[in-house]
Design an enzyme around this catalytic site. Structure first.
Site, PDB file in Angstrom:
ATOM      1  N   THR A 196       0.820  -1.211   0.000  1.00  0.00           N
ATOM      2  CA  THR A 196       0.000   0.000   0.000  1.00  0.00           C
ATOM      3  C   THR A 196       0.852   1.258   0.000  1.00  0.00           C
ATOM      4  O   THR A 196       2.000   1.240   0.442  1.00  0.00           O
ATOM      5  CB  THR A 196      -0.968   0.019   1.202  1.00  0.00           C
ATOM      6  OG1 THR A 196      -1.782   1.185   1.128  1.00  0.00           O
ATOM      7  CG2 THR A 196      -0.239   0.003   2.536  1.00  0.00           C
ATOM      8  N   ARG A 197       0.261   2.352  -0.530  1.00  0.00           N
ATOM      9  CA  ARG A 197       0.902   3.669  -0.484  1.00  0.00           C
ATOM     10  C   ARG A 197      -0.069   4.679   0.126  1.00  0.00           C
ATOM     11  O   ARG A 197       0.137   5.881   0.040  1.00  0.00           O
ATOM     12  CB  ARG A 197       1.347   4.129  -1.881  1.00  0.00           C
ATOM     13  CG  ARG A 197       0.387   3.804  -3.016  1.00  0.00           C
ATOM     14  CD  ARG A 197       0.778   4.485  -4.292  1.00  0.00           C
ATOM     15  NE  ARG A 197       0.083   5.745  -4.395  1.00  0.00           N
ATOM     16  CZ  ARG A 197      -1.076   5.922  -5.034  1.00  0.00           C
ATOM     17  NH1 ARG A 197      -1.687   4.911  -5.639  1.00  0.00           N
ATOM     18  NH2 ARG A 197      -1.642   7.108  -5.070  1.00  0.00           N
ATOM     19  N   HIS A 201      -7.767   2.213   6.267  1.00  0.00           N
ATOM     20  CA  HIS A 201      -9.009   2.470   7.004  1.00  0.00           C
ATOM     21  C   HIS A 201      -9.649   1.116   7.331  1.00  0.00           C
ATOM     22  O   HIS A 201      -9.064   0.076   7.078  1.00  0.00           O
ATOM     23  CB  HIS A 201      -9.917   3.381   6.173  1.00  0.00           C
ATOM     24  CG  HIS A 201      -9.249   4.682   5.832  1.00  0.00           C
ATOM     25  ND1 HIS A 201      -8.913   5.609   6.788  1.00  0.00           N
ATOM     26  CD2 HIS A 201      -8.795   5.174   4.654  1.00  0.00           C
ATOM     27  CE1 HIS A 201      -8.315   6.642   6.218  1.00  0.00           C
ATOM     28  NE2 HIS A 201      -8.214   6.402   4.920  1.00  0.00           N
ATOM     29  N   HIS A 204      -9.772  -1.649   4.659  1.00  0.00           N
ATOM     30  CA  HIS A 204      -8.486  -2.315   4.382  1.00  0.00           C
ATOM     31  C   HIS A 204      -8.177  -3.361   5.460  1.00  0.00           C
ATOM     32  O   HIS A 204      -7.684  -4.439   5.174  1.00  0.00           O
ATOM     33  CB  HIS A 204      -7.337  -1.303   4.356  1.00  0.00           C
ATOM     34  CG  HIS A 204      -7.507  -0.224   3.358  1.00  0.00           C
ATOM     35  ND1 HIS A 204      -7.925   1.039   3.700  1.00  0.00           N
ATOM     36  CD2 HIS A 204      -7.322  -0.215   2.021  1.00  0.00           C
ATOM     37  CE1 HIS A 204      -7.986   1.776   2.623  1.00  0.00           C
ATOM     38  NE2 HIS A 204      -7.629   1.059   1.586  1.00  0.00           N
ATOM     39  N   ARG A 290      -7.937  -4.064  -7.395  1.00  0.00           N
ATOM     40  CA  ARG A 290      -8.438  -3.399  -8.589  1.00  0.00           C
ATOM     41  C   ARG A 290      -7.475  -2.259  -8.891  1.00  0.00           C
ATOM     42  O   ARG A 290      -7.080  -1.535  -7.984  1.00  0.00           O
ATOM     43  CB  ARG A 290      -9.822  -2.847  -8.226  1.00  0.00           C
ATOM     44  CG  ARG A 290     -10.656  -2.489  -9.385  1.00  0.00           C
ATOM     45  CD  ARG A 290     -12.003  -1.917  -8.917  1.00  0.00           C
ATOM     46  NE  ARG A 290     -12.739  -1.458 -10.083  1.00  0.00           N
ATOM     47  CZ  ARG A 290     -12.524  -0.301 -10.671  1.00  0.00           C
ATOM     48  NH1 ARG A 290     -11.633   0.538 -10.178  1.00  0.00           N
ATOM     49  NH2 ARG A 290     -13.208   0.041 -11.744  1.00  0.00           N
ATOM     50  N   ALA A 293      -1.408  -0.335  -8.336  1.00  0.00           N
ATOM     51  CA  ALA A 293      -0.347   0.608  -8.741  1.00  0.00           C
ATOM     52  C   ALA A 293      -0.744   1.423  -9.970  1.00  0.00           C
ATOM     53  O   ALA A 293       0.063   1.676 -10.861  1.00  0.00           O
ATOM     54  CB  ALA A 293       0.970  -0.112  -8.981  1.00  0.00           C
ATOM     55  N   ILE A 475       7.885  42.744  -8.800  1.00  0.00           N
ATOM     56  CA  ILE A 475       7.317  42.958 -10.142  1.00  0.00           C
ATOM     57  C   ILE A 475       7.063  41.584 -10.779  1.00  0.00           C
ATOM     58  O   ILE A 475       6.001  41.332 -11.311  1.00  0.00           O
ATOM     59  CB  ILE A 475       8.288  43.784 -11.009  1.00  0.00           C
ATOM     60  CG1 ILE A 475       8.473  45.195 -10.410  1.00  0.00           C
ATOM     61  CG2 ILE A 475       7.744  43.890 -12.442  1.00  0.00           C
ATOM     62  CD1 ILE A 475       9.450  46.068 -11.173  1.00  0.00           C
ATOM     63  N   ALA A 476       8.058  40.693 -10.698  1.00  0.00           N
ATOM     64  CA  ALA A 476       7.971  39.343 -11.282  1.00  0.00           C
ATOM     65  C   ALA A 476       7.419  39.394 -12.702  1.00  0.00           C
ATOM     66  O   ALA A 476       6.304  38.938 -12.958  1.00  0.00           O
ATOM     67  CB  ALA A 476       7.122  38.430 -10.386  1.00  0.00           C
TER      68      ALA A 476
END
Ligand code: PPS
Length: 571
Positions: A196-197, A201, A204, A290, A293, A475-476
């Protein structure tokens, strides 16, 4: 072709003996050194500790071609993901075939020696199509490949000197051999791994425990803490969440171990890779869900892979992987039963409740309720600590406009209003002030203006990260540089661009500092609007007009915008 090892025998590592390591470390100082990127550092760790067995180094060209075309090394062994050492062309030019290169961590400590056997310039479009299924930069690994990875690959065997150092969660990190030894010691013969990443909950917990029970196995929660999908919840938060969930499993059934893998989000190929890596870590079963990755949507808004492609490819190769797949069951909460069930086992007519990832993020952002049936209070508390509602997060207001447009005056008024509101520290990075304290050596060439703006952006991003409010008023003049600052800040919080759209004629008419006169006379060179460009923002969050509106009212407009964006108000 299961010449793969049993699940309990030690696996080959690439490290030399401690005595040889001392000697090699000394010798490494005389070699050309390469400072590993974060991804390469993760890859090297798993190469050295056997996590990437049977690889013995970074792929050479024949292995690379085999992996792309057939998902196999030149030897015929199954291997779906190219593990390559990418370097810039200028570095590669200094390297000859047969040369040894010291691979170093970010502090310059040599971790391994690469004996270069191959050097080539890959066709990245081909690699993207073969491994990720499409040469589409919407895929995070394809964008990495084209925009961040070096042009040349170096391949060859690796000799390990030392494992990379981790200062975080040391007790939770296990090498393949450490896990194998642990399973041996505990007498665990069947082990289901869960990759898992994301935070876990209740659903899971239910599905992993059910998977373990069905396989009559113990459970390994094996989350990735190396590199995951950009935008994921940081691993520090996740590990605190995992530790909270660990208490919910019956005692002695489950182990939590952190895997320092750099994910590629390659869907089906990645699932096979995950299986091989888990086999090396001594597991016998692996849960594949499902869209395993999955990288999200492609540039046409469609999924990169079919929802069950990963399961299909895994099933096709599972004998060779040496790990049995446990297909992930979608678990749903049934209100009337106050329990979770696999979605295909729910009787008709019952009320099924679920909260999507997007909805969860919305509730966290807006500080709304997250019900107990969905998650554990400890997990929710951790997530709330890391993702406070927007009205308590840091943000940046970035004013841009011509000299004399009124940026500083409005910025000052805004600062005072925000301080009156309280709750967060406010820092004003005004153009003139920054030039005095941070950029006193810089002039007004494009190069110098860009350096100046990037410095402001860096400071603003740090302030934002730490929960403060940064107000910038340079100013950017260049759109691309402003976009770069936006990207830096948005990694940590909101970026609100405000164009102070006072027309040049009005700025010149006011000429508060007398600079326009000097610019017209040619006494100030490269003056914005007169002898230097200003690229107007195309889509700022707000555009204010100062000819008929007072600075105080402009500041008020900004406050309303901040309120509308949820950045101020009741938290
Ligand atoms: S930039 O382009 O964003 O790096 O400029 P900034 O750091 O905001 O600095 C602008 C202030 O410097 C004064 N000044 C000049 N501005 C523009 N062009 C030239 N050549 C120039 N030389 C000096 C000027 O006072 C600007 O302040 P503001 O507050 O914008 O009027």
């Amino acid at each position: 072709m299961s010449d793969v090892l049993s699940n309990t025998d030690p696996i080959a590592e690439l490290f030399v003996s401690p005595e040889s390591a001392v000697k090699m470390k000394r010798e490494a100082a005389d070699l050309v050194g390469w400072d590993l990127t974060p991804r390469q550092l993760c890859d090297l760790e798993l190469l050295m500790n056997g996590g990437f067995n049977p690889l013995r180094g970074f792929l050479g060209q024949a292995d690379y071609d085999g992996v792309l075309e057939r998902m196999r090394l030149a030897s015929g062994r199954l291997w779906p993901i190219p593990v390559t050492l990418d370097v810039p062309a200028a570095f590669a030019e200094r390297i000859e075939i047969g040369q040894d290169v010291a691979l170093r961590d970010p502090e310059g400590v040599p971790l391994a020696i690469l004996s270069v056997s191959d050097k080539w310039t890959p066709d990245k479009a081909r690699e993207a199509a073969a491994v990720f299924g499409a040469d589409d930069r919407a895929h995070p690994a394809v964008s990495y490949l084209h925009d961040r990875a070096g042009e040349v690959y170096l391949g060859g065997p690796v000799t390990g000197i030392a494992a990379p150092t981790h200062y975080d969660y040391r007790a939770r990190r296990d090498t393949p051999n450490e896990l194998r030894a642990l399973f041996r010691k505990l007498g665990w013969r069947k082990i289901v791994a869960f990759q898992t990443r994301n935070p876990l909950h209740r659903a899971h917990q239910e599905l992993t425990f059910r998977a373990a029970r069905e396989a009559q196995a113990n459970l390994l929660i094996h989350p990735v803490v190396g590199l995951t999908k950009p935008g994921d919840i940081d691993h520090f938060t996740r590990v605190r969440c995992y530790e909270a969930v660990l208490d919910k499993y019956p005692a002695s059934t489950t182990h939590l171990s952190l895997l320092n893998l750099a994910m590629r989000m390659a869907g089906p190929r990645e699932a096979v890779w995950h299986g091989l890596i888990r086999k090396n870590h001594g597991v016998t079963h692996f849960i594949v869900g499902r869209d395993h990755a999955g990288p999200g949507k492609n540039s046409q808004g469609e999924d990169f892979y079919g929802p069950y492609d990963a399961q299909d490819l895994f099933a096709e190769h599972q004998a060779e992987i040496g790990v049995e797949m446990v297909p992930f069951k979608q678990m749903v909460y049934v209100d009337e039963r106050a329990q979770y069930f696999p979605s295909d086992e729910v009787e008709k007519g019952l009320t099924v409740l679920s909260i999507s990832g997007t909805e969860l993020r919305r509730r966290l952002r807006e500080g709304l309720e997250i019900p107990d049936w969905f998650s554990y209070p400890e997990v929710v508390a951790e997530l709330r600590r890391t993702s406070p509602p927007r009205a308590r997060q840091g943000f940046t207001v970035f004013f841009t406009g011509l000299s004399g447009s009124g940026k500083s005056t409005i910025a000052n008024a805004l600062m005072v209003k925000l301080m009156e509101l309280g709750g967060r520290p406010v820092t004003l990075l005004d153009g003139d002030v920054v030039r005095k304290h941070l950029s006193s050596e810089l002039g007004f060439s494009k190069e110098h203006r860009d350096i100046n703006i990037r410095r402001i952006g860096y400071v603003a991003s740090e302030i934002t990260k730490n929960g403060g409010i940064a107000i910038c008023a340079p100013i950017a003049p260049y759109a691309a540089t402003r976009a770069g600052v936006r990207e830096m800040v948005e990694a940590f919080g909101a970026f609100v661009e405000v164009h102070v759209a006072t027309p040049l004629e009005e700025c010149e008419r006011r000429d508060r500092k007398g600079l326009y006169k000097l610019a017209r006379e040619g006494k100030i060179k490269e003056f914005t609007g007169i002898s230097d460009p200003y690229e107007e923002p195309g889509a700022p969050e707000l555009r204010v007009e100062t000819v008929s509106v007072t600075p105080d009212d402009c500041a008020q407009e900004v406050m309303l915008k901040l309120e509308q964006l949820g950045l101020i108000g009741v938290a």
